[in-house]
Design a protein around this motif. Sequence first.
Motif, short mmCIF file in Angstrom:
data_model
loop_
_atom_site.label_atom_id
_atom_site.label_comp_id
_atom_site.label_asym_id
_atom_site.label_seq_id
_atom_site.Cartn_x
_atom_site.Cartn_y
_atom_site.Cartn_z
N LEU A 46 8.77 0.53 -6.59
CA LEU A 46 7.30 0.64 -6.59
C LEU A 46 6.83 1.92 -5.90
O LEU A 46 5.79 2.48 -6.24
N MET A 80 1.18 5.22 -0.02
CA MET A 80 0.45 6.46 0.24
C MET A 80 1.41 7.64 0.15
O MET A 80 2.59 7.50 0.49
N GLY A 121 -4.27 6.60 -2.29
CA GLY A 121 -3.02 5.91 -2.55
C GLY A 121 -3.23 4.76 -3.50
O GLY A 121 -4.29 4.61 -4.08
N LYS A 122 -2.17 3.95 -3.65
CA LYS A 122 -2.22 2.80 -4.55
C LYS A 122 -2.06 1.52 -3.76
O LYS A 122 -1.37 1.50 -2.75
N VAL A 123 -2.65 0.45 -4.25
CA VAL A 123 -2.34 -0.89 -3.72
C VAL A 123 -1.72 -1.65 -4.87
O VAL A 123 -2.31 -1.72 -5.96
N ILE A 124 -0.57 -2.23 -4.65
CA ILE A 124 0.05 -3.08 -5.66
C ILE A 124 0.02 -4.50 -5.11
O ILE A 124 0.65 -4.78 -4.08
N GLU A 125 -0.78 -5.35 -5.73
CA GLU A 125 -0.96 -6.71 -5.23
C GLU A 125 -0.05 -7.63 -6.01
O GLU A 125 -0.26 -7.83 -7.22
N LEU A 126 0.97 -8.16 -5.35
CA LEU A 126 1.94 -9.03 -6.00
C LEU A 126 1.63 -10.47 -5.62
O LEU A 126 1.52 -10.79 -4.43
N THR A 127 1.50 -11.36 -6.60
CA THR A 127 1.35 -12.78 -6.30
C THR A 127 2.64 -13.46 -6.73
O THR A 127 3.00 -13.42 -7.91
N LEU A 128 3.35 -14.03 -5.76
CA LEU A 128 4.67 -14.57 -6.07
C LEU A 128 4.94 -15.85 -5.29
O LEU A 128 4.26 -16.14 -4.30
N ASN A 129 5.91 -16.60 -5.73
CA ASN A 129 6.31 -17.83 -5.05
C ASN A 129 7.37 -17.52 -4.01
O ASN A 129 8.16 -16.60 -4.19
N LYS A 180 11.18 -9.94 -0.42
CA LYS A 180 11.32 -9.64 -1.85
C LYS A 180 10.45 -8.43 -2.22
O LYS A 180 10.89 -7.51 -2.90
N GLU A 204 11.84 -5.16 -0.97
CA GLU A 204 12.97 -4.73 -1.80
C GLU A 204 12.45 -4.02 -3.08
O GLU A 204 12.92 -2.94 -3.44
N TRP A 205 11.47 -4.64 -3.71
CA TRP A 205 10.90 -4.03 -4.93
C TRP A 205 10.21 -2.71 -4.61
O TRP A 205 10.34 -1.73 -5.34
N THR A 233 0.86 -1.19 0.00
CA THR A 233 0.00 0.00 0.00
C THR A 233 0.89 1.23 0.00
O THR A 233 1.65 1.44 0.94
#
Lengths: 85, 85
Positions: A69, A11, A42-50, A60, A63-64, A9
């Motif tokens: 981001l 902001m 604000g923004k929500v960036i939803e990351l789906t990762l292993n 991870k 870090e991004w 999230t």
Amino acid sequence: MKKFTVKVTVMLKKSVLDPQGAAVERALKAHGHHEPVSVRIGKVIELTLNGENAAAAEKKAAEWADSFLANPVMETFALSVEESE
Amino acid sequence: MKKFTVKVTVMLKKSVLDPQGAAVERALKAHGHHEPVSVRIGKVIELTLNGENAAAAEKKAAEWADSFLANPVMETFALSVEESE
């Protein structure tokens, strides 16, 4: 490896003017809602990762988020992780 | 009356293409992160408002979200309330 969903999230910092939020405040008034309300957007960036585990996935994503981001000069970010099915 | 912060998280429906998310996926790859990751981007609208209790604040925010903060055709929203100091 499991799958995790990390929500980043982003902001704007409190000290930074948020014209988009101000526009929504005006829109609420224009729609007849006259209660005092303050709006920040604000923004929500939803990351789906292993990842091996939640901590690794969060690391991870952090870090991004930190490197590109979010803009650390004007924005802050918060992370929340959950395992996805 | 207490002050509450209601976070309205607006995301595109799963069935709706998210070009902004796809752009971030490509950017991650371009920065050398080759792990498979899926990205969706949404908005957070943080409303600070007065209310008798958390339920009342949430109800008001839900009404606003439903009527014009989110577009029910393409988007879904989720609410979270907390008392602000």
